[in-house]
Design a protein around this motif. Structure first.
Motif, PDB file in Angstrom:
ATOM      1  N   LEU A  15      43.398  27.506  36.421  1.00  0.00           N
ATOM      2  CA  LEU A  15      43.563  28.698  35.591  1.00  0.00           C
ATOM      3  C   LEU A  15      42.627  29.810  36.041  1.00  0.00           C
ATOM      4  CD1 LEU A  15      44.808  30.108  33.142  1.00  0.00           C
ATOM      5  CD2 LEU A  15      42.993  29.100  31.757  1.00  0.00           C
ATOM      6  N   GLY A  16      41.370  29.474  36.288  1.00  0.00           N
ATOM      7  CA  GLY A  16      40.405  30.477  36.733  1.00  0.00           C
ATOM      8  C   GLY A  16      40.789  31.093  38.064  1.00  0.00           C
ATOM      9  N   LYS A  17      41.276  30.287  38.973  1.00  0.00           N
ATOM     10  CA  LYS A  17      41.682  30.785  40.294  1.00  0.00           C
ATOM     11  C   LYS A  17      42.869  31.740  40.173  1.00  0.00           C
ATOM     12  CE  LYS A  17      43.088  29.021  44.791  1.00  0.00           C
ATOM     13  NZ  LYS A  17      43.450  27.852  45.559  1.00  0.00           N
ATOM     14  N   ARG A  18      43.843  31.377  39.352  1.00  0.00           N
ATOM     15  CA  ARG A  18      45.017  32.237  39.187  1.00  0.00           C
ATOM     16  C   ARG A  18      44.663  33.504  38.422  1.00  0.00           C
ATOM     17  NH1 ARG A  18      49.941  30.602  40.375  1.00  0.00           N
ATOM     18  NH2 ARG A  18      50.860  31.786  38.674  1.00  0.00           N
ATOM     19  N   LEU A  19      43.772  33.416  37.409  1.00  0.00           N
ATOM     20  CA  LEU A  19      43.365  34.595  36.650  1.00  0.00           C
ATOM     21  C   LEU A  19      42.630  35.590  37.533  1.00  0.00           C
ATOM     22  CD1 LEU A  19      42.164  33.325  33.177  1.00  0.00           C
ATOM     23  CD2 LEU A  19      44.107  34.761  33.683  1.00  0.00           C
ATOM     24  N   ARG A  20      41.760  35.101  38.396  1.00  0.00           N
ATOM     25  CA  ARG A  20      41.030  35.978  39.306  1.00  0.00           C
ATOM     26  C   ARG A  20      42.005  36.787  40.157  1.00  0.00           C
ATOM     27  NH1 ARG A  20      38.146  32.239  42.199  1.00  0.00           N
ATOM     28  NH2 ARG A  20      37.385  31.465  40.220  1.00  0.00           N
ATOM     29  N   HIS A  22      45.217  37.484  39.496  1.00  0.00           N
ATOM     30  CA  HIS A  22      46.032  38.391  38.697  1.00  0.00           C
ATOM     31  C   HIS A  22      45.226  39.545  38.111  1.00  0.00           C
ATOM     32  CE1 HIS A  22      48.946  35.025  38.841  1.00  0.00           C
ATOM     33  NE2 HIS A  22      49.772  36.041  38.947  1.00  0.00           N
ATOM     34  N   ILE A  23      43.954  39.316  37.802  1.00  0.00           N
ATOM     35  CA  ILE A  23      43.130  40.412  37.285  1.00  0.00           C
ATOM     36  C   ILE A  23      42.930  41.468  38.360  1.00  0.00           C
ATOM     37  CG2 ILE A  23      40.762  40.979  36.594  1.00  0.00           C
ATOM     38  CD1 ILE A  23      40.824  38.510  34.812  1.00  0.00           C
ATOM     39  N   PHE A  24      42.637  41.058  39.579  1.00  0.00           N
ATOM     40  CA  PHE A  24      42.483  42.031  40.658  1.00  0.00           C
ATOM     41  C   PHE A  24      43.784  42.772  40.924  1.00  0.00           C
ATOM     42  CE2 PHE A  24      38.843  39.266  42.133  1.00  0.00           C
ATOM     43  CZ  PHE A  24      37.868  40.176  41.727  1.00  0.00           C
ATOM     44  N   GLY A  25      44.894  42.071  40.863  1.00  0.00           N
ATOM     45  CA  GLY A  25      46.193  42.717  41.057  1.00  0.00           C
ATOM     46  C   GLY A  25      46.502  43.720  39.956  1.00  0.00           C
ATOM     47  N   ALA A  26      46.221  43.357  38.707  1.00  0.00           N
ATOM     48  CA  ALA A  26      46.473  44.270  37.586  1.00  0.00           C
ATOM     49  C   ALA A  26      45.576  45.497  37.677  1.00  0.00           C
ATOM     50  CB  ALA A  26      46.237  43.540  36.263  1.00  0.00           C
ATOM     51  N   PHE A  27      44.330  45.305  38.099  1.00  0.00           N
ATOM     52  CA  PHE A  27      43.413  46.427  38.261  1.00  0.00           C
ATOM     53  C   PHE A  27      43.921  47.383  39.336  1.00  0.00           C
ATOM     54  CE2 PHE A  27      39.462  48.341  39.900  1.00  0.00           C
ATOM     55  CZ  PHE A  27      39.021  48.931  38.722  1.00  0.00           C
ATOM     56  N   ALA A  28      44.396  46.857  40.442  1.00  0.00           N
ATOM     57  CA  ALA A  28      44.910  47.688  41.524  1.00  0.00           C
ATOM     58  C   ALA A  28      46.165  48.451  41.088  1.00  0.00           C
ATOM     59  CB  ALA A  28      45.214  46.831  42.747  1.00  0.00           C
ATOM     60  N   VAL A  29      47.049  47.791  40.361  1.00  0.00           N
ATOM     61  CA  VAL A  29      48.274  48.451  39.894  1.00  0.00           C
ATOM     62  C   VAL A  29      47.943  49.550  38.893  1.00  0.00           C
ATOM     63  CG1 VAL A  29      50.367  48.087  38.526  1.00  0.00           C
ATOM     64  CG2 VAL A  29      49.803  46.521  40.373  1.00  0.00           C
ATOM     65  N   SER A  30      46.988  49.291  37.991  1.00  0.00           N
ATOM     66  CA  SER A  30      46.624  50.306  37.000  1.00  0.00           C
ATOM     67  C   SER A  30      45.975  51.511  37.660  1.00  0.00           C
ATOM     68  CB  SER A  30      45.712  49.714  35.933  1.00  0.00           C
ATOM     69  OG  SER A  30      44.481  49.333  36.499  1.00  0.00           O
ATOM     70  N   LEU A  31      45.147  51.303  38.681  1.00  0.00           N
ATOM     71  CA  LEU A  31      44.570  52.435  39.411  1.00  0.00           C
ATOM     72  C   LEU A  31      45.666  53.258  40.101  1.00  0.00           C
ATOM     73  CD1 LEU A  31      41.310  51.071  41.058  1.00  0.00           C
ATOM     74  CD2 LEU A  31      41.531  52.692  39.183  1.00  0.00           C
ATOM     75  N   GLY A  32      46.658  52.589  40.630  1.00  0.00           N
ATOM     76  CA  GLY A  32      47.775  53.295  41.260  1.00  0.00           C
ATOM     77  C   GLY A  32      48.554  54.134  40.267  1.00  0.00           C
ATOM     78  N   VAL A  33      48.791  53.593  39.079  1.00  0.00           N
ATOM     79  CA  VAL A  33      49.529  54.329  38.048  1.00  0.00           C
ATOM     80  C   VAL A  33      48.729  55.544  37.589  1.00  0.00           C
ATOM     81  CG1 VAL A  33      50.373  54.196  35.672  1.00  0.00           C
ATOM     82  CG2 VAL A  33      50.904  52.379  37.293  1.00  0.00           C
ATOM     83  N   VAL A  34      47.418  55.366  37.426  1.00  0.00           N
ATOM     84  CA  VAL A  34      46.561  56.485  37.022  1.00  0.00           C
ATOM     85  C   VAL A  34      46.585  57.584  38.069  1.00  0.00           C
ATOM     86  CG1 VAL A  34      44.152  57.154  36.667  1.00  0.00           C
ATOM     87  CG2 VAL A  34      45.074  55.178  35.496  1.00  0.00           C
TER      88      VAL A  34
END
Length: 78
Positions: A15-20, A22-34
């Motif tokens: 779970l920790g490995k997959r969360l790490r 996905h969190i980085f991916g979500a952060f990158a996508v949100s920066l792109g949207v901004v």
């Protein structure tokens, strides 16, 4: 015989490995949207407002609205 055995699946820390990841991916996508919103919506809107108010004459607009009868409490000067 040991070469035919399947490898054990990873259970600890999965779970920790997959969360790490996905969190980085979500952060990158949100920066792109901004960035897309800032440069695609906000900056053109600010430029349009600046261009509009650069040549805006409030007195002329007020007189035009007064002549059109927009204001009920203002009587035209005679």
């Amino acid at each position: 015989m040991s070469s035919t055995l399947l490898a054990k699946p990873q259970m600890r820390g999965l779970l920790g490995k997959r969360l790490r990841f996905h969190i980085f991916g979500a952060f990158a996508v949100s920066l792109g949207v901004v960035a897309l919103y800032k440069f695609g919506v906000a900056e053109p809107r600010k430029r349009a407002y600046a261009d509009y108010y650069k040549n805006f004459d409030a007195t002329k607009e007020y007189e035009a609205m007064k002549q059109a009868g927009v204001f009920h409490c203002v009587r035209p000067r005679e």
